[in-house]
Design a protein around this motif. Structure first.
Motif, PDB file in Angstrom:
ATOM      1  N   SER A 283       2.430  11.242   4.052  1.00 20.56           N
ATOM      2  CA  SER A 283       1.086  11.758   4.366  1.00 20.56           C
ATOM      3  C   SER A 283       0.105  10.618   4.565  1.00 20.56           C
ATOM      4  O   SER A 283      -0.736  10.657   5.458  1.00 20.56           O
ATOM      5  N   TYR A 284       0.221   9.592   3.736  1.00 18.28           N
ATOM      6  CA  TYR A 284      -0.648   8.437   3.901  1.00 18.28           C
ATOM      7  C   TYR A 284      -0.306   7.679   5.189  1.00 18.28           C
ATOM      8  O   TYR A 284      -1.189   7.242   5.916  1.00 18.28           O
ATOM      9  N   ALA A 285       0.998   7.531   5.470  1.00 16.42           N
ATOM     10  CA  ALA A 285       1.440   6.734   6.614  1.00 16.42           C
ATOM     11  C   ALA A 285       0.941   7.285   7.945  1.00 16.42           C
ATOM     12  O   ALA A 285       0.842   6.538   8.915  1.00 16.42           O
ATOM     13  N   VAL A 286       0.618   8.580   8.004  1.00 15.29           N
ATOM     14  CA  VAL A 286       0.152   9.157   9.268  1.00 15.29           C
ATOM     15  C   VAL A 286      -1.372   9.292   9.326  1.00 15.29           C
ATOM     16  O   VAL A 286      -1.896   9.893  10.255  1.00 15.29           O
ATOM     17  N   THR A 287      -2.073   8.693   8.370  1.00 16.62           N
ATOM     18  CA  THR A 287      -3.540   8.682   8.449  1.00 16.62           C
ATOM     19  C   THR A 287      -3.966   7.647   9.488  1.00 16.62           C
ATOM     20  O   THR A 287      -3.206   6.726   9.815  1.00 16.62           O
TER      21      THR A 287
ATOM     22  N   ARG B 123       0.825  -1.215   0.000  1.00 12.98           N
ATOM     23  CA  ARG B 123       0.000   0.000   0.000  1.00 12.98           C
ATOM     24  C   ARG B 123       0.853   1.256   0.000  1.00 12.98           C
ATOM     25  O   ARG B 123       0.545   2.232  -0.685  1.00 12.98           O
ATOM     26  N   LEU B 124       1.937   1.255   0.774  1.00 10.58           N
ATOM     27  CA  LEU B 124       2.832   2.417   0.781  1.00 10.58           C
ATOM     28  C   LEU B 124       3.480   2.629  -0.588  1.00 10.58           C
ATOM     29  O   LEU B 124       3.712   3.764  -1.004  1.00 10.58           O
ATOM     30  N   MET B 125       3.746   1.546  -1.289  1.00 10.72           N
ATOM     31  CA  MET B 125       4.367   1.670  -2.607  1.00 10.72           C
ATOM     32  C   MET B 125       3.410   2.255  -3.642  1.00 10.72           C
ATOM     33  O   MET B 125       3.830   3.032  -4.499  1.00 10.72           O
ATOM     34  N   VAL B 126       2.143   1.890  -3.573  1.00 18.56           N
ATOM     35  CA  VAL B 126       1.205   2.297  -4.626  1.00 18.56           C
ATOM     36  C   VAL B 126       0.303   3.466  -4.241  1.00 18.56           C
ATOM     37  O   VAL B 126      -0.481   3.932  -5.064  1.00 18.56           O
ATOM     38  N   VAL B 127       0.409   3.969  -3.022  1.00 14.03           N
ATOM     39  CA  VAL B 127      -0.509   5.012  -2.562  1.00 14.03           C
ATOM     40  C   VAL B 127      -0.403   6.286  -3.414  1.00 14.03           C
ATOM     41  O   VAL B 127      -1.375   7.012  -3.555  1.00 14.03           O
ATOM     42  N   THR B 128       0.753   6.514  -4.007  1.00 16.10           N
ATOM     43  CA  THR B 128       0.896   7.734  -4.811  1.00 16.10           C
ATOM     44  C   THR B 128       0.175   7.632  -6.154  1.00 16.10           C
ATOM     45  O   THR B 128       0.202   8.583  -6.929  1.00 16.10           O
ATOM     46  N   GLU B 129      -0.451   6.510  -6.423  1.00 13.80           N
ATOM     47  CA  GLU B 129      -1.320   6.413  -7.605  1.00 13.80           C
ATOM     48  C   GLU B 129      -2.602   7.220  -7.397  1.00 13.80           C
ATOM     49  O   GLU B 129      -3.239   7.627  -8.354  1.00 13.80           O
TER      50      GLU B 129
END
Length: 83
Positions: free
Chosen positions: A62-66, A41-47
């Protein structure tokens, strides 16, 4: 749900060493699967446009701290810390 059941069963003081080992292996397998899923998920979240606009590093952070990502992190990593 099965991981939770295995954790609860593993706290039973009357388990023999083989049963404890089986619970430990089960926890290791499920924790590894969740770790792979979390890293993926961390790898593809910037999609997602929301994170893509922030760039590859800041977007992932930014995603990791949600809330959901933090819950997944806290649920997955204790197994690896105790190794």
């Amino acid at each position: 749900r099965k991981d939770l059941i295995a954790f609860v069963v593993s706290t039973e003081p009357d388990l023999n060493s083989h049963q404890q080992h089986v619970c430990y292996i089960w926890e290791g397998v499920t924790s590894t699967i969740f770790l792979i899923e979390y890293i993926t998920r961390l790898m593809v979240v910037t999609e997602a446009r929301k994170y893509l606009e922030k760039g590859p590093i800041v977007g992932r952070l930014s995603y990791a701290v949600t809330g959901p990502a933090l819950i997944d992190f806290l649920a997955t990593f204790p197994f690896f810390i105790e190794l």
